[in-house]
Design a protein around this motif. Structure first.
Motif, PDB file in Angstrom:
ATOM      1  N   GLU A 368      -1.728  19.179   0.969  1.00 33.16           N
ATOM      2  CA  GLU A 368      -1.590  17.801   1.658  1.00 33.16           C
ATOM      3  C   GLU A 368      -2.403  16.995   0.745  1.00 33.16           C
ATOM      4  O   GLU A 368      -3.511  17.200   0.459  1.00 33.16           O
ATOM      5  CB  GLU A 368      -2.020  17.873   3.130  1.00 33.16           C
ATOM      6  CG  GLU A 368      -1.604  16.397   3.772  1.00 33.16           C
ATOM      7  CD  GLU A 368      -1.848  16.616   5.115  1.00 33.16           C
ATOM      8  OE1 GLU A 368      -1.620  15.473   5.945  1.00 33.16           O
ATOM      9  OE2 GLU A 368      -2.125  17.548   5.706  1.00 33.16           O
ATOM     10  N   PHE A 369      -1.838  15.856   0.592  1.00 32.02           N
ATOM     11  CA  PHE A 369      -2.426  14.454  -0.268  1.00 32.02           C
ATOM     12  C   PHE A 369      -1.978  13.346   0.582  1.00 32.02           C
ATOM     13  O   PHE A 369      -1.119  13.121   1.324  1.00 32.02           O
ATOM     14  CB  PHE A 369      -2.059  14.806  -1.725  1.00 32.02           C
ATOM     15  CG  PHE A 369      -0.815  14.300  -2.007  1.00 32.02           C
ATOM     16  CD1 PHE A 369      -0.457  12.783  -1.995  1.00 32.02           C
ATOM     17  CD2 PHE A 369       0.220  15.176  -1.864  1.00 32.02           C
ATOM     18  CE1 PHE A 369       0.748  12.383  -2.563  1.00 32.02           C
ATOM     19  CE2 PHE A 369       1.592  14.748  -2.360  1.00 32.02           C
ATOM     20  CZ  PHE A 369       1.839  13.467  -2.605  1.00 32.02           C
ATOM     21  N   GLU A 370      -3.087  12.502   0.104  1.00 32.06           N
ATOM     22  CA  GLU A 370      -2.889  10.997   0.532  1.00 32.06           C
ATOM     23  C   GLU A 370      -3.419  10.087  -0.700  1.00 32.06           C
ATOM     24  O   GLU A 370      -4.556  10.446  -1.182  1.00 32.06           O
ATOM     25  CB  GLU A 370      -3.397  10.711   1.675  1.00 32.06           C
ATOM     26  CG  GLU A 370      -3.267   9.409   2.406  1.00 32.06           C
ATOM     27  CD  GLU A 370      -3.674   9.037   3.926  1.00 32.06           C
ATOM     28  OE1 GLU A 370      -3.160   9.649   4.744  1.00 32.06           O
ATOM     29  OE2 GLU A 370      -4.738   8.692   4.084  1.00 32.06           O
ATOM     30  N   LEU A 371      -2.879   8.980  -1.101  1.00 36.01           N
ATOM     31  CA  LEU A 371      -3.403   8.303  -1.906  1.00 36.01           C
ATOM     32  C   LEU A 371      -2.847   6.933  -1.866  1.00 36.01           C
ATOM     33  O   LEU A 371      -1.500   6.712  -1.152  1.00 36.01           O
ATOM     34  CB  LEU A 371      -3.332   8.819  -3.146  1.00 36.01           C
ATOM     35  CG  LEU A 371      -1.836   8.809  -4.112  1.00 36.01           C
ATOM     36  CD1 LEU A 371      -1.885   8.737  -5.487  1.00 36.01           C
ATOM     37  CD2 LEU A 371      -0.940   9.651  -3.496  1.00 36.01           C
ATOM     38  N   GLU A 372      -3.320   5.884  -2.529  1.00 32.64           N
ATOM     39  CA  GLU A 372      -2.982   4.337  -2.567  1.00 32.64           C
ATOM     40  C   GLU A 372      -2.586   3.891  -4.007  1.00 32.64           C
ATOM     41  O   GLU A 372      -3.474   4.473  -4.944  1.00 32.64           O
ATOM     42  CB  GLU A 372      -3.972   3.455  -1.729  1.00 32.64           C
ATOM     43  CG  GLU A 372      -4.081   3.819  -0.429  1.00 32.64           C
ATOM     44  CD  GLU A 372      -4.877   2.638   0.393  1.00 32.64           C
ATOM     45  OE1 GLU A 372      -5.258   1.813  -0.571  1.00 32.64           O
ATOM     46  OE2 GLU A 372      -4.876   2.537   1.621  1.00 32.64           O
ATOM     47  N   TYR A 373      -1.692   3.358  -4.214  1.00 30.05           N
ATOM     48  CA  TYR A 373      -1.444   3.018  -5.589  1.00 30.05           C
ATOM     49  C   TYR A 373      -0.424   1.783  -5.658  1.00 30.05           C
ATOM     50  O   TYR A 373       0.328   1.366  -4.505  1.00 30.05           O
ATOM     51  CB  TYR A 373      -0.746   4.365  -6.217  1.00 30.05           C
ATOM     52  CG  TYR A 373       0.376   4.791  -5.962  1.00 30.05           C
ATOM     53  CD1 TYR A 373       1.876   4.434  -6.165  1.00 30.05           C
ATOM     54  CD2 TYR A 373       0.204   6.004  -4.911  1.00 30.05           C
ATOM     55  CE1 TYR A 373       2.974   4.863  -5.758  1.00 30.05           C
ATOM     56  CE2 TYR A 373       1.611   6.331  -4.641  1.00 30.05           C
ATOM     57  CZ  TYR A 373       2.612   5.863  -4.675  1.00 30.05           C
ATOM     58  OH  TYR A 373       4.023   6.578  -4.212  1.00 30.05           O
ATOM     59  N   ARG A 374      -0.195   1.243  -6.637  1.00 29.16           N
ATOM     60  CA  ARG A 374       0.888  -0.059  -6.475  1.00 29.16           C
ATOM     61  C   ARG A 374       2.032   0.366  -7.389  1.00 29.16           C
ATOM     62  O   ARG A 374       2.198   1.076  -8.506  1.00 29.16           O
ATOM     63  CB  ARG A 374       0.095  -0.998  -7.602  1.00 29.16           C
ATOM     64  CG  ARG A 374      -0.895  -1.799  -6.949  1.00 29.16           C
ATOM     65  CD  ARG A 374      -1.778  -2.426  -7.774  1.00 29.16           C
ATOM     66  NE  ARG A 374      -2.684  -1.853  -8.339  1.00 29.16           N
ATOM     67  CZ  ARG A 374      -3.549  -2.178  -9.575  1.00 29.16           C
ATOM     68  NH1 ARG A 374      -3.848  -3.561  -9.572  1.00 29.16           N
ATOM     69  NH2 ARG A 374      -4.341  -1.496 -10.154  1.00 29.16           N
ATOM     70  N   ALA A 383       3.352  -3.692  -5.739  1.00 26.17           N
ATOM     71  CA  ALA A 383       2.783  -4.034  -4.270  1.00 26.17           C
ATOM     72  C   ALA A 383       1.958  -2.675  -3.854  1.00 26.17           C
ATOM     73  O   ALA A 383       2.518  -1.499  -4.154  1.00 26.17           O
ATOM     74  CB  ALA A 383       3.800  -4.315  -3.291  1.00 26.17           C
ATOM     75  N   TRP A 384       0.799  -2.700  -3.146  1.00 24.88           N
ATOM     76  CA  TRP A 384       0.368  -1.352  -2.638  1.00 24.88           C
ATOM     77  C   TRP A 384       0.925  -0.719  -1.740  1.00 24.88           C
ATOM     78  O   TRP A 384       1.655  -1.332  -0.814  1.00 24.88           O
ATOM     79  CB  TRP A 384      -0.906  -1.960  -2.022  1.00 24.88           C
ATOM     80  CG  TRP A 384      -1.939  -2.200  -2.950  1.00 24.88           C
ATOM     81  CD1 TRP A 384      -2.372  -3.641  -3.676  1.00 24.88           C
ATOM     82  CD2 TRP A 384      -2.896  -1.536  -3.987  1.00 24.88           C
ATOM     83  NE1 TRP A 384      -3.498  -3.409  -4.400  1.00 24.88           N
ATOM     84  CE2 TRP A 384      -3.637  -2.026  -4.793  1.00 24.88           C
ATOM     85  CE3 TRP A 384      -3.003  -0.062  -4.053  1.00 24.88           C
ATOM     86  CZ2 TRP A 384      -4.854  -1.624  -5.687  1.00 24.88           C
ATOM     87  CZ3 TRP A 384      -4.015   0.556  -4.906  1.00 24.88           C
ATOM     88  CH2 TRP A 384      -4.530  -0.496  -5.722  1.00 24.88           C
ATOM     89  N   VAL A 385       1.107   0.526  -1.817  1.00 21.42           N
ATOM     90  CA  VAL A 385       1.549   1.289  -0.733  1.00 21.42           C
ATOM     91  C   VAL A 385       0.701   2.450  -0.568  1.00 21.42           C
ATOM     92  O   VAL A 385      -0.057   3.087  -1.607  1.00 21.42           O
ATOM     93  CB  VAL A 385       3.012   2.278  -0.949  1.00 21.42           C
ATOM     94  CG1 VAL A 385       3.784   1.057  -1.440  1.00 21.42           C
ATOM     95  CG2 VAL A 385       2.776   2.811  -2.441  1.00 21.42           C
ATOM     96  N   LEU A 386       0.720   3.260   0.873  1.00 18.07           N
ATOM     97  CA  LEU A 386      -0.245   4.345   1.153  1.00 18.07           C
ATOM     98  C   LEU A 386       0.635   5.616   1.137  1.00 18.07           C
ATOM     99  O   LEU A 386       1.890   5.136   1.820  1.00 18.07           O
ATOM    100  CB  LEU A 386      -0.764   4.070   2.543  1.00 18.07           C
ATOM    101  CG  LEU A 386      -1.417   5.161   3.080  1.00 18.07           C
ATOM    102  CD1 LEU A 386      -2.528   5.785   2.092  1.00 18.07           C
ATOM    103  CD2 LEU A 386      -1.833   4.987   4.439  1.00 18.07           C
ATOM    104  N   ASP A 387       0.717   6.483   0.318  1.00 23.33           N
ATOM    105  CA  ASP A 387       1.563   7.648   0.191  1.00 23.33           C
ATOM    106  C   ASP A 387       0.813   8.841   0.815  1.00 23.33           C
ATOM    107  O   ASP A 387      -0.140   9.062   0.530  1.00 23.33           O
ATOM    108  CB  ASP A 387       2.059   7.802  -1.153  1.00 23.33           C
ATOM    109  CG  ASP A 387       3.388   8.457  -1.582  1.00 23.33           C
ATOM    110  OD1 ASP A 387       3.816   9.109  -0.359  1.00 23.33           O
ATOM    111  OD2 ASP A 387       3.754   8.593  -2.341  1.00 23.33           O
TER     112      ASP A 387
END
Length: 822
Positions: A368-374, A383-387
């Motif tokens: 599992e992973f989680e990251l923020e990127y544009r 625009a920023w998203v949390l994936d």
């Protein structure tokens, strides 16, 4: 070892059983030459051919040495194009081993996706053939030669017997398998079906007799053209085998879904088919399952399209499979575009490498992973998203890709940046202002101090963070009223109120007590206290100035202008005279009423006392014991009335002369009401009146406990007096934002409106007998009014004749108002 299959190859149970019971080595591979299936005979053949330990994770070509590499590569490449058979000779200890290799392409949806290999050991046959050939050339007509030929024929016979046994064994296996088998003799046009075939369709064995037309008659009309076309291609040699999923007619009239395959097993010298064998498997359950899975998949996609956030899904090759409507709307793209997107142009250049590193690492580890990127949106802006991605696994544990959810967090990022900017400004501001500032959490532990704090008190932030600040700088046992619970630094965390302290002491790091003034305010989040912030000022200089000013004022006091002094005194004297005149008038009127009450209300009980006592003295010898007891009881009641009257008069006079001080404390109204009920329970029981307290919750109030006790006792006593036998009295209390509302309610005789207006006035003396002719003093409610007003409240009555009365009074919660009353 059992037959092993990958997701790539879907072998039916019939072939699994046949392969496992076969003495021949069988294996299958995909287009990348990776092993995808094999039977238990294959590993030993692998080690024999290639001289290496069997390793199913490696490519088949990796096992081949340089000498044989090109030959085997040609075999495998050709096997992905056509069906063929080759002989293979292997040298082992100067002895030749012979094998027949049959390569057969695997076809799915008319596409070759791999190939299977059957390796049949024909060493004995080859050696026998060679021996027969050699012996026939060399044998003579001697008996010895005939004997040797007989031995050779015996060996051949044994080989044939073994072959027959294998054939019989294979037949038994086929009969016990869950698949149906058929055989078509092309020349005679006779088609035979085994018992399992007829059982699947519900027929008896003798009901399916005849040629190929019997089989064709069972095929569903919608499927027939497609099935016969595939069958014809196989007979013509255009395909290596016939394979089809279609419907066959059962005896019950139902259409049964089957997976049917066939292969030409015998041809003449011109390649014309002579014998065709095939099998069917009932796949109705599989078809229904696929249909159900398809419906569930449609439901998932439908539901995902209505979710307010973005959903994505990819396969085990990390290739996009699905993006929901929210994703496509956000991106302003079509599903095809997103599935084929390489993402380099869609993710901000500064974030792409980070995104690729995190997602690729998670994919490789299946974690599992989680990251923020544009991510570029439909307006072409980043625009920023949390994936958040989660790996997907089958029930068997096989990894099949990832599913993830993405959220537009642009607003949150803006708020986060604003918060960071705000914190920076806060630190900058607090570092330059001339006030010491510190922040505590809900436990009273230090979270922040500013530089001015350190300058004034000498403490460093690293020495205080995490410690309870009250114990470090404000736990001062030598200072009066420094109880932990009363300390404003602790109280602000409990009450949520702001405290302004004009003068107090904080402890310096060297132990010195520094005089300060401070304001302690709560920090609230969603109405909940999460901590407190306190700003304090060093007032040492102010204290010195104040001392100087005080000395200066003392000197000025002696040198004030005498005229001013006299004028002020005259003004004060005139004001006092006016106030005294008003008070004297009021006192004079109250005095008259006071003496009127004394002359009227004292006279009656004393008359009773004198009359009954005189009668007892004169006629004691003539009275019975019951008569004496009755006279004594009357004397007791008269004495009690005199006592109650005198007690109320004394209380009232003490109020008027200012000898009763207002002394508020925090006490439990619940406990107070219960103690008063216990005091009057005997009187109530005598009249069979129920005393009910509805103050069930613990209610603490801040007021003069003695005064509130007196008020409640008077009201409950009056309620008992005017309540008829068998009725009840209820004591209630309600807390509002600004006050406590307390009431005593009875269902007694009630009163007229004109009596209600006179109850609380000293100038209107009102006294009424109770339901059992109990007498009152007329001063109880006047005392109640005085005491309630001393506590910043008011008292009134709501009553209806014949239905009862409810006396209600309030106590103010505002400290300033209560202090004003003091």
């Amino acid at each position: 070892m059992g037959l092993i299959t990958s997701n790539f190859l879907n072998l039916e149970s019939v072939f699994q059983s046949i392969l496992e019971n076969s003495l021949d080595a069988v294996w299958a591979f995909d287009k990348e030459f990776k092993l995808i299936a094999f039977n238990s005979t294959f590993p030993s053949t692998y080690s024999l051919f290639f001289g290496k330990e069997f390793d199913e994770t490696k490519s088949l070509l990796e096992a081949v040495n340089e000498e044989k590499y090109e030959k085997w590569k040609q075999y495998y490449v050709r096997a992905l194009k056509e069906r063929f058979k080759v002989g293979y000779e292997y040298k082992l200890n100067n002895r030749s081993l012979y094998y027949d290799l049959l390569f057969n392409p695997i076809i799915e949806s008319d596409q070759i996706v791999g190939s299977s290999v059957t390796c049949k050991d024909v060493t004995n046959r080859k050696h026998l053939e060679k021996a027969i050939k050699d012996n026939r050339e060399q044998l003579t007509e001697t008996k010895e030669e005939k004997k040797e030929e007989a031995n050779l024929l015996g060996k051949i016979q044994k080989e044939l017997e073994v072959s027959r046994e294998n054939e019989a064994r294979l037949k038994r296996v086929i009969d016990e398998l869950d698949s149906g088998f058929w055989e078509w003799n092309v020349e005679k046009d006779i088609m035979k079906f085994n018992s399992r075939y007829t059982e699947i369709l519900g027929y008896n064995t003798d009901e399916l007799c005849g040629g190929k037309e019997v089989w064709e008659s069972l095929i569903h009309p919608e499927d027939k053209n497609k099935v016969l076309e595939k069958f014809k291609l196989n007979l013509d040699g255009s395909t290596s085998k016939f394979n089809s999923e279609h419907r066959l007619l059962a005896k019950s009239g139902e259409w049964i879904w089957v997976d049917e395959c066939g292969i030409v097993t015998k041809s003449d010298e011109n390649g014309n088919p002579l014998l065709v064998n095939g099998r069917i498997s009932d796949i109705t359950l599989k078809k229904n399952t696929i249909e159900t899975l398809s419906e569930l998949e449609d439901r998932f996609y439908h539901l995902a399209d209505y979710l307010p956030f973005m959903i994505w899904m990819n396969d085990k090759q990390n290739k996009g499979l699905y993006f929901n409507k929210a994703w496509l709307d956000y991106r302003g793209a079509s599903l095809d575009n997103e599935i084929n997107n390489n993402w380099k142009d869609s993710i901000h250049p500064d974030d792409y490498d980070y995104w690729k590193s995190v997602s690729s690492d998670a994919f490789a580890k299946k974690e599992e992973f989680e990251l923020e990127y544009r991510l570029k949106n439909s307006d072409g802006e980043y625009a920023w998203v949390l994936d958040h991605g989660i790996p997907r696994f089958l029930k068997s544990g096989a990894f099949i890709g990832f599913i993830g959810a993405a959220f537009d967090v642009s607003d949150r990022k803006i708020l986060s940046n604003q918060l960071l900017e705000s914190e920076t400004k806060f630190n900058e501001i607090t570092s330059v202002i001339g006030e010491g500032i510190f922040v505590e959490n809900l436990k009273g532990e230090t979270e922040f101090i500013n530089p001015e704090f350190s300058r004034i008190l000498g403490w460093e932030e690293k020495d205080l963070v995490g410690k309870k600040l009250h114990e470090v700088i404000h736990n001062l046992p030598n200072i009066e009223n420094e109880d932990n619970h009363d300390c404003p630094l602790n109280r602000v965390l409990i009450t949520g109120e702001t405290y302004r302290i004009s003068e107090d002491y904080f402890k310096h790091v060297n132990g010195e007590l520094v005089p300060v003034s401070y304001v302690a305010s709560p920090m609230l989040r969603n109405g909940e206290i999460i901590g407190a912030v306190t700003a304090f000022h060093d007032i040492r200089a102010r204290k010195e100035y104040e001392a100087e000013i005080e000395r200066f004022v003392e000197e000025l006091q002696f040198s004030k202008d005498l005229v001013e002094e006299n004028a002020k005194e005259l003004v004060d004297l005139n004001r006092k005279l006016r106030d005294s005149e008003e008070k004297l008038r009021e006192l004079n009127a109250n005095k008259d009423k006071f003496f009127s009450i004394i002359s009227h209300d004292l006279k009656s009980p004393f008359t009773s006392l004198l009359g009954f006592s005189e009668y007892l003295v004169e006629d004691l010898d003539d009275l019975t014991k019951d008569e004496i007891k009755e006279f004594a009881a009357n004397i007791y009641k008269a004495g009690k009335n005199v006592f109650n009257l005198l007690e109320n008069l004394l209380q009232w006079s003490r109020i008027q002369t200012g000898r009763i001080c207002y002394s508020p404390t925090t006490f439990s109204l619940t406990e107070l009401s219960e103690s008063i009920i216990a005091l009057y329970i005997v009187n109530a029981t005598k009249k069979k009146v129920k005393l009910i307290s509805e103050i069930t919750d613990e209610l603490n109030i801040f007021a003069d406990k003695f005064m509130i006790d007196t008020v409640l006792r008077n009201l409950i006593s009056n309620a008992i007096k005017f309540t008829k036998t068998g009725n009840e009295i209820r004591i209630q209390a309600v807390e509002t934002e600004s006050e406590y509302r307390i009431s005593v309610k009875d269902n007694g005789v009630g009163m007229e409106d004109e009596i209600k207006e006179k109850l609380f006035k000293i100038s209107e003396h009102v006294t009424t007998k109770g339901t059992d002719q109990e007498k009152g003093t007329g001063l109880g409610l006047i005392l109640c009014k005085e005491f309630v007003e001393k506590n910043g409240g008011k008292i009134w009555v709501e009553s209806e004749v014949g239905k009862g009365s409810e006396f209600i009074f309030t106590i103010s919660k505002k400290q300033s108002k209560i202090s004003g009353q003091n």
